[in-house]
Write an enzyme that holds these catalytic residues in place. Sequence first.
Site, PDB file in Angstrom:
ATOM      1  N   ASP A   1       0.845  -1.186   0.000  1.00 58.81           N
ATOM      2  CA  ASP A   1       0.000   0.000   0.000  1.00 58.81           C
ATOM      3  C   ASP A   1       0.886   1.244   0.000  1.00 58.81           C
ATOM      4  OD1 ASP A   1      -2.832   1.168   0.499  1.00 58.81           O
ATOM      5  OD2 ASP A   1      -1.515   2.210   1.917  1.00 58.81           O
TER       6      ASP A   1
ATOM      7  N   TYR B   1       3.222  10.025   0.620  1.00 57.24           N
ATOM      8  CA  TYR B   1       4.187   9.438   1.571  1.00 57.24           C
ATOM      9  C   TYR B   1       5.630   9.745   1.154  1.00 57.24           C
ATOM     10  CZ  TYR B   1       0.082   6.551   2.786  1.00 57.24           C
ATOM     11  OH  TYR B   1      -1.173   6.113   3.127  1.00 57.24           O
TER      12      TYR B   1
ATOM     13  N   LYS C   1      -2.284   6.171  -4.291  1.00 53.56           N
ATOM     14  CA  LYS C   1      -3.395   7.102  -4.031  1.00 53.56           C
ATOM     15  C   LYS C   1      -3.130   8.465  -4.650  1.00 53.56           C
ATOM     16  CE  LYS C   1      -3.674   4.749   0.419  1.00 53.56           C
ATOM     17  NZ  LYS C   1      -2.249   4.484   0.676  1.00 53.56           N
TER      18      LYS C   1
ATOM     19  N   HIS D   1      -7.260   9.694  -2.308  1.00 54.52           N
ATOM     20  CA  HIS D   1      -6.757   9.580  -0.938  1.00 54.52           C
ATOM     21  C   HIS D   1      -7.709  10.198   0.100  1.00 54.52           C
ATOM     22  CE1 HIS D   1      -2.648   9.163   1.291  1.00 54.52           C
ATOM     23  NE2 HIS D   1      -3.646   8.870   2.076  1.00 54.52           N
TER      24      HIS D   1
END
Length: 314
Positions: free
Chosen positions: A44, A49, A78, A111
Site C-alpha cells: 500500500d 508518503y 493514491k 486519498h
Amino acid sequence: MATSVRLGTAAKVPLLGLGTWKSPPGKVEAAVMAAIDTGYRHFDCAYVYQNEKEIGEGIQKKIKEGIVKRDDLFIVSKLWCTFHHKPLVKGACQKTLADLKLDYLDLYLIHWPLGLKAGEELLPTDDKGMSIPSNTDILQTWEAMEELVDAGLVKAIGISNFNREQIERILNKPGLKYKPANNQIESHPYLSQEKLINYCQSKGITVTAYCPLGRPDRDKPENRSLLDDPKIKEIAAKHNKTPAQVLLRFQIQRNVIVIPKSVTPQRIVENFKVFDFELTKEEMATLLSLNRNWRICEMNMCKNHKEYPFNAEY
C-alpha cells in the site's frame, strides 16, 4: 482459511498488505524486500508518503532476483488532494507509476474526498493554518479516475476516507462507468467503523483498514496504546499470539483487508503470522465492545473544508 478477498469481478486482493505511511525513504526499500521474502504480495503506497521511488527499487530488485513476477503483486497507490482537478489526475498517476517503476497499478484510490489548492505544496494552508480548498468536484475527479482504467494505467479504482454520503454521491452519479472497488479507512477496536464497513460491504465495496494497530509511535500519554489494552493482551495470551497479531486477525475475520506498517524485519514477519488461528465469536464481540470512536488520523487542518468527511456519523 481465506487469505484474499475478491475485488469487484476480476482481481483478488491479499487480505494482508504492507503499509508504507511514515516509512522513511532510507528504510522502506529494505522493508519491502524483507516483506516480499516473508510472503507479502500486497503493498500500500501513496504519492504523499514521498517514498514511492524507494518502494519501486525494492520491488524491482525482487523481480530481478526472480523471487516474484509483477503479476504476483498487488500494488496500491493514491491520488493526492492537490491533484483533484480533472486535467491533473493522469499526470499524478503517471508520476506514481514512474516512481514505482511500474506499467500499471492494481488499485488507485482518491486519498481524501477533499480537493486542495493545486501547486507544489502538499498541504496548502492559510495564515490560520487551515487548508486552502480547491473548487473541484469529486464527481469530476472520479471521471478522470475512470479514464485511467480505460487507458490501462490502473486495473481498479477506489476511494479512501469517504463517508457514506460521499460514497453515495459516486454510486448515484449519472453515467457512472466504474463503481469504487475499495474504501480505505482508519479502523481498529477503538474505531471499529461497524456501520461504514457494513454499508460498504453491502454495496460490494471492499474495505481496507489503515492504522490497524492504532499508532504505536504516538507517544502522548493520552494516546493509550491498543497494544497495551488489557482485554487485547488477554485474548493474545489465550492464543499464544501478540496483541498486534490479534488486532490484525480481528480485521481479517471481518473480511477487511489490513495494511500494518513496519520497517522492522522481525515485526514484518510477526504481522504475517495471522492465518493460523481464529478468534471466537465472544472474542470478536469483546474487541468490538472497545469502540470509543477514537480517531488517530483526523486531518484537523481540513475541518474548514466543505467535504471534510468526519462530521457525519459514518
